[in-house]
Design an enzyme around this catalytic site. Structure first.
Site, PDB file in Angstrom:
ATOM      1  N   CYS A 106       9.132  23.084  31.199  1.00  4.38           N
ATOM      2  CA  CYS A 106       8.660  22.613  29.759  1.00  4.38           C
ATOM      3  C   CYS A 106       8.789  21.193  30.050  1.00  4.38           C
ATOM      4  CB  CYS A 106       9.975  23.199  28.956  1.00  4.38           C
ATOM      5  SG  CYS A 106      10.292  24.817  29.707  1.00  4.38           S
ATOM      6  N   LYS A 130       5.264  13.633  25.914  1.00  2.00           N
ATOM      7  CA  LYS A 130       4.534  14.897  25.837  1.00  2.00           C
ATOM      8  C   LYS A 130       3.069  14.273  25.257  1.00  2.00           C
ATOM      9  CE  LYS A 130       7.117  18.529  25.495  1.00  2.00           C
ATOM     10  NZ  LYS A 130       6.176  19.523  26.489  1.00  2.00           N
ATOM     11  N   GLU A 134      -6.560  19.625  30.831  1.00  2.00           N
ATOM     12  CA  GLU A 134      -6.808  20.863  31.409  1.00  2.00           C
ATOM     13  C   GLU A 134      -6.076  21.307  30.322  1.00  2.00           C
ATOM     14  OE1 GLU A 134      -4.959  18.854  33.493  1.00  2.00           O
ATOM     15  OE2 GLU A 134      -3.306  18.823  34.011  1.00  2.00           O
ATOM     16  N   SER A 187       6.960  26.803  37.905  1.00  4.55           N
ATOM     17  CA  SER A 187       6.743  28.008  37.170  1.00  4.55           C
ATOM     18  C   SER A 187       5.086  27.529  36.541  1.00  4.55           C
ATOM     19  CB  SER A 187       7.604  27.867  35.988  1.00  4.55           C
ATOM     20  OG  SER A 187       7.198  28.587  34.865  1.00  4.55           O
ATOM     21  N   GLU A 219       7.858  35.404  35.383  1.00  2.00           N
ATOM     22  CA  GLU A 219       6.857  35.128  36.785  1.00  2.00           C
ATOM     23  C   GLU A 219       7.888  35.058  37.448  1.00  2.00           C
ATOM     24  OE1 GLU A 219       5.819  30.852  36.191  1.00  2.00           O
ATOM     25  OE2 GLU A 219       5.420  31.374  37.712  1.00  2.00           O
ATOM     26  N   CYS A 254      15.906  17.460  25.966  1.00  4.19           N
ATOM     27  CA  CYS A 254      14.954  17.042  25.056  1.00  4.19           C
ATOM     28  C   CYS A 254      15.860  15.723  23.879  1.00  4.19           C
ATOM     29  CB  CYS A 254      14.466  17.796  24.503  1.00  4.19           C
ATOM     30  SG  CYS A 254      13.517  18.705  25.877  1.00  4.19           S
ATOM     31  N   GLU A 278       8.090  32.988  30.782  1.00  5.79           N
ATOM     32  CA  GLU A 278       8.813  32.732  32.478  1.00  5.79           C
ATOM     33  C   GLU A 278       9.645  33.771  33.248  1.00  5.79           C
ATOM     34  OE1 GLU A 278       9.269  27.299  32.780  1.00  5.79           O
ATOM     35  OE2 GLU A 278      11.150  28.303  32.250  1.00  5.79           O
ATOM     36  N   GLU A 284       1.469  14.673  28.944  1.00  4.19           N
ATOM     37  CA  GLU A 284       0.841  15.721  28.341  1.00  4.19           C
ATOM     38  C   GLU A 284      -0.071  16.615  27.259  1.00  4.19           C
ATOM     39  OE1 GLU A 284       3.551  20.177  29.150  1.00  4.19           O
ATOM     40  OE2 GLU A 284       3.419  18.856  27.009  1.00  4.19           O
TER      41      GLU A 284
END
Lengths: 422, 153, 573
Positions: free
Chosen positions: C298, C357, C365, C318, C281, C503, C278, C360
């Protein structure tokens, strides 16, 4: 006309067209507003205080003191709100006031707004009153056109406007915080108090919220002066009271009376007694949230002082006569079904309690209830009236409690009835 | 009338949403609000859909299901109850061939209870659309229904 | 100060104190269910009623503020009767299957019923069988357990700004659910699970996936590996009676090994990897005039938010996968080769503070072979605690153990990913040194720490000032998105974490979280950072080795395939 009838708020009924502001003005309308705008706001409030006017919605809070609190409150803007959510079964006086003389209410609100320093008003009318909403809408437009509403009213520099808000079918809107929630576009669910609307009402701002009948009195108080208004009445109850008389009575209807009238006079003289000469079994005062009393208490005057001795009040002025054909439990079931339907569902005692009350009443009806269950019912009613969030849950037990007080045998007599049949 | 028009008429404020939605609902032949319409009211007022849906389900005059052209609302609170509203219901159920809460097959009538309509002085009473009918007797009920049947066809 | 008397005890409390808090000062705990210290006062459950002398009715302690001379009774016969009856009424309308319930022994209603000594219910049980919602991979809704306290409504509306839940209907038919009773998967829910954290009962809970993990552990053909997110180690102890803010990394590793996991790895390793990718990036975008500000990626609740609410801003996000998914990609795309196994032999589990999560992990993908998910099962911190209890592991008595190689070594920069501002701070530690070639004088970027909703900082990169922002909660994220849309966000880099506090305040963390608990967990995160020998991601030797052995260079071809992803416009009508 009985000598205890007095036409003050109802004087124009039938004599003017509710659609005509000219009719209203021709009969002295808006003269009080002109007079009030020439007075100091504090002087107006002083007149209202001197009049002894108390809220006509049921709770009977002194209107002048409420207005003073709003005037003294620091928030801004301020509002006047008319509680026209007349949803308490047995009441129809506000519908008459709105449908037959809308400008009287509007004028009362404008005067109040000037006195408390409000610049916007709202009339919250229950959604079922379609006709009243239309009449008020039209009357407000006319008042605006005549310069009684809007900017710089009658050249005095006072700005005030108002609108009609429609409910959509909810009894609990009659509770002031629930009504304010509805006015803010929310479901009508009350909130905890304090603070009260006088300091944190509509949109969290100081708000004078009163019943239709209360506002309708204001022009008369300004017109005749507080002292003169107070003169017809006792120390605790001044002015006139609109009585919505219904049930098993020959001449049901709206009556405007002074506070020295007795309940029996209302029923017998104004209402012409019970059809078929039947006996009165019970009378409910105020509506479902009010007590049910036996005929032996009908000689009480509706004056607050006299009724208070029996923990009663004329409240909103509904008098529902129930004759001797009625079954007490059947009436109670109907009342509690009403509350069960109308509970907002927010607080536990009311939301969960009403269903349990119905279940216990059902057992009484069937004669299956035990002593313990009747005791449970009593305790549940106490907890509901003590611990519910708003007036709905607090008042819902009133009818059953009064039955237990005055007609207790009728409930206790059902215990074990099923067993006896066998 | 579309959603935007009715809201404009009411000044598009959250407080007047109830009135606007009621008027909109009344203007529709089947007297109910669809999911798309409820979402449109939310979008136009900027209120969350969950809030507008909450309103629709809270206030008893709204319906999420199609109803008849005429909604026959019978009051059954105490003043009407002690004046025989039970008989009014029985008469209507017999005349319309439906039970409380149902809609006639021709889509003309829906039979509902209403909370007190403030017409206790003419108990037993009912409201159909904007009209209140009081002091109901079987004959009176029959003629009211007959008249609406003719008018509604 | 105001003088009051509570249960005959005279005390002084500041003006404006509620009876509830005043009583606490007097050593009296008044029970409550709708009240929550971080949310608006609702006073609807009525469990906290007390007797105030002179008042006509009982008063709710949560909402009533003290006045001079107030005399309160919290335990009078009248109060006890009312409180008990209110709870009995609730229980009569509650699905009473406590022993089978996910919240058994961890339920606020159950505890109060127990404290009040309710042994039987005089009220008739309400018969109801409302439809639940089991559509989501993250959360489940069981309306038959709901006590209508409204905490979830407010969490969703006020903290997250989504307003997806509200009261529907009225009287005893009232339910709390999405508009039109839709499934969570059919509305723009981000699966953050904050509703489940504040729910006092089991009306909204995480979807439990514990059994699938047991099954894998018991399968001799599977190599079962586990990764643990940074925020888990500062909260798991609470499940075993430890104070909030206790760092239990070593015990947690030992516990996971005791459960039978073959390898215990650390998501912190891929957090370091995230910083490298990141960070590069960001530098690439800065150098090549790419889309700025760049937004972190994230937090899957946040990704669900931007995909459903601001898809037009997706080019800002990102392309880095979250640390969980970077780990998953390595677990299935690198690790099998390293240990001589096939990808399908690996069962990869992650322990997360997060319910999103779970969503996710099952995104199509997020699969290097296009068939099997890179992360097979996600367990929340709460579920891990349940597994440990199922296995009879005495957590407090465990000796501390170390993570396994190669994905066990990490830095302080990775640990702080668990708190709001942590990703930003970790990135700045690396970006500064990569750009300037200098060593940071101080590693602590305190401007981006703490519970303030939106934080800003300016970093001097060798003469170039770079402005950054940090937001937590989606209500705050929304404010920044509106700024970007209006062209008024002159930031280079923005960190967004979906949950309040980051988190550590995730939707899968132990119950009982308040801002006070969040602060304690955050303090523990920075304590863990301070105590680690390496505190910058780019100095992690295992990361360096991974690039040398396998990945090549940051943003390289392999990284592109394994560590980066793309997003979708999932805006709902």
């Amino acid at each position: 006309m009985s000598k205890k009838e007095k036409k003050l708020l109802t004087a124009r009924f039938g004599n003017i067209s509710p659609d005509s502001i000219d009719d209203y003005i021709k009969t002295g309308g808006y003269a009080s507003l002109k007079k009030a705008l020439g007075m100091a706001p504090d002087a107006i409030i002083a007149e209202v205080k001197a009049s002894g006017l108390r809220g006509r919605g049921g709770a009977g809070f002194p209107t002048g003191i409420k207005m003073e609190s709003v005037r003294r409150a620091t928030g801004s803007p301020k509002y006047v709100v008319c509680n026209a959510d007349e949803g308490e079964p047995g009441n129809f006086k506000d519908r008459y006031l709105m449908e037959k003389d809308p400008h009287q209410l509007i004028e009362g609100m404008i005067i109040s707004a000037f006195a408390v320093g409000a610049d916007y008003g709202a009339i919250f009318v229950r959604g079922e009153y379609i006709k009243a909403i239309k009449i008020l809408d039209n009357a407000i437009k006319q008042a605006r056109g005549a310069g009684f509403l809007g900017k710089n009213i009658l050249g005095t520099g006072f700005d005030f406007d108002m609108d009609v808000y429609s409910g959509a079918g909810s009894y609990v809107c009659g509770e002031e915080f629930a009504l304010l929630a509805a006015l803010e576009g929310k479901p009508a669910r009350s909130i905890f108090k304090p603070p009260y609307p006088t300091t944190e009402g509509l949109n969290g701002k100081p708000t004078q919220i009163n019943n239709v009948e209360t506002f309708a009195n204001i022009p008369h108080i300004i017109d005749m002066g507080g002292a003169a208004y107070a003169a017809f009445g006792s120390e605790t109850s001044t002015g006139t009271k609109l009585i919505s008389l219904s049930g098993n009575v020959n001449r049901p209807g709206l009556y405007e009376v002074t506070y020295d009238i007795t309940l029996r006079e209302i029923i017998e003289e104004l209402g012409g007694g019970v059809p078929g000469g039947r006996a009165i079994k019970m009378v409910q005062l105020g509506g479902p949230s009010g007590p049910i009393i036996p005929p032996s208490l009908l000689d009480l005057k509706i004056d607050a002082n006299e009724m208070r001795a029996y923990n009663l009040s004329i409240a909103s002025g509904a008098v529902i006569v129930i004759d001797d054909r009625a079954d007490t439990l059947d009436i109670l079931m109907r009342i509690m079904e009403f509350f069960h339907h109308e509970s907002c569902g927010k607080c536990t005692p009311c939301r969960e309690g009403l269903g349990q009350v119905l279940g216990l009443l059902d057992k009484l009806v069937d004669g299956r209830a035990t002593d313990a269950e009747l005791e449970l019912l009593r305790n549940l009613l106490d907890v509901m009236s003590q611990a519910s969030l708003c007036g709905l849950g607090q008042a819902a037990p009133t009818a059953i409690k009064s039955i237990l007080q005055y007609f207790g045998d009728e409930l206790y007599g059902r215990i074990g009835a099923a067993k006896e049949v066998k | 009338m579309d959603v935007k028009e009715v809201l404009d008429k009411y000044g598009n404020s959250p407080g007047r949403l109830l009135g606007a939605m009621l008027e909109y609902q009344r203007s529709k032949p089947q007297n109910y609000l669809t999911e798309e319409e409820i979402k449109a009211f939310a979008k136009e007022t900027g209120l969350p859909v969950s809030r507008v849906y909450s309103l629709v389900t809270f206030y008893s005059l709204f319906s999420e299901v199609p109803r008849g052209k005429y909604i026959v609302q019978v009051c059954h609170d105490v003043p009407c109850h002690v004046n025989g509203s039970v008989n009014v219901v029985a008469e209507l159920e017999k005349l319309l061939g439906i039970k409380m809460g149902e809609t006639t097959d021709d889509g003309l009538f829906t039979l509902e209870y209403t909370s007190c309509i403030g017409c206790c002085e003419m108990a037993p009473a009912m409201q159909i659309g904007e009209t209140v009918y009081g002091n109901l007797t079987p004959e009176k009920i029959a003629s009211i229904i007959e008249e609406l049947r003719r008018a509604g066809k | 100060m105001v003088n009051i008397t509570i249960n005959n005890k005279k005390i002084q409390v500041p003006e404006g104190t509620t009876i509830l808090n005043a009583a606490k000062q007097a050593g009296i705990d008044i029970p409550y269910l709708c009240y929550h210290p971080d949310l608006d006062i609702k006073a609807n459950c009525r469990v906290c009623v007390v007797e105030v002398e002179g008042s006509r009715t009982l008063q709710t302690a949560c909402s009533t503020r003290v006045w001079e001379g107030m005399v309160v009774h919290t335990n009078s016969p009248k109060v006890r009767q009312a409180r008990k009856m209110i709870v009995e009424l609730m229980l009569a309308d509650h699905q009473m299957d406590c022993t089978y319930c996910k919240r058994n022994n961890n339920c606020e209603l159950q505890k109060i019923a127990s404290d009040l000594g309710i042994r039987e219910n005089p009220f008739k049980q309400v018969e109801k069988d409302l439809d639940g919602d089991y559509s989501s991979p993250s959360l489940e809704r069981n309306p038959n357990k709901c006590i209508k306290c409204g905490r979830c409504i407010q969490m969703c509306a006020k903290v997250q700004g989504l307003s997806l839940l509200d009261y529907v209907g009225r009287s005893d038919e009232v339910e709390i659910k999405p508009a039109f009773g839709k499934y969570l998967t059919d509305i723009a829910c981000v699966a953050c699970g904050q509703c489940s954290v504040v729910c006092p009962v089991a009306a909204i809970t995480e979807k439990e996936d514990i059994d699938r993990v047991w099954e894998a552990i018991n399968d001799p053909n599977k190599v079962v590996i586990v990764q643990t997110a940074p925020a888990v180690r500062v909260a798991l102890g609470e499940e075993f009676g430890m104070e909030p803010g206790k760092v239990v990394t070593g015990k947690m590793v030992a516990a996971l090994r005791a459960l039978g996991f073959d390898k215990v790895f650390d998501t912190d390793f891929t957090a370091d990897l995230t910083i490298i990718e990141e960070g590069h990036e960001l530098l690439h975008r800065l150098k090549t005039g790419g889309v700025l500000p760049m937004l972190t990626s994230c937090s899957p609740g946040w990704i669900n938010f931007i995909e459903q609410y601001y898809p037009e801003l997706l080019p800002h996000v990102s392309t880095c996968k979250s640390p969980q998914q970077m780990f998953g990609a390595l677990a299935k795309g690198y690790y099998p080769h390293k240990i001589g196994k096939r990808p399908e032999d690996i069962f990869s589990v992650s322990i997360m503070p997060c319910t999103a999560k779970k969503f996710e992990a099952q995104r199509p993908e997020m699969s290097v072979d296009g068939k099997n998910p890179d992360v097979d099962v996600v367990l929340t911190t709460r579920e891990l605690a349940k597994m440990l209890r199922q296995a009879g592991i005495n957590f407090g008595a465990l000796e501390e153990e170390e993570y396994d190689a190669p994905f066990g070594l990490s830095t302080g920069a990775a640990v702080i990913f668990g708190a709001t501002g942590g990703v930003m701070e970790a990135a700045l530690r690396t970006v500064y040194e990569v750009v300037t070639g200098k060593t940071l004088p101080s590693l602590d970027f305190t401007d981006v720490r703490g519970l303030e909703g939106i934080k800003e900082a300016v970093v001097d990169l060798d003469g170039t000032p770079v402005k950054v922002a940090v937001a937590h909660t989606l209500a705050n994220a929304r404010k920044l998105m509106e700024l970007i849309k209006a062209g008024k966000a002159d930031y280079a880099f923005i960190e967004i974490m979906c949950c309040p506090g980051g988190c550590i305040g995730g939707g899968g963390q132990p119950y009982g979280v308040t801002n006070e608990v969040r602060r304690q967990r955050i303090a523990a995160i920075y304590e863990a950072d301070r105590d680690l020998p390496i505190r910058k991601s780019h100095e992690n030797p295992a990361i360096k080795q991974l690039y040398e052995e396998f990945l090549g260079k940051p943003l390289g071809e392999k990284s592109h395939h394994l560590l980066h992803t793309h997003y979708f416009n999932r805006k709902k009508a």
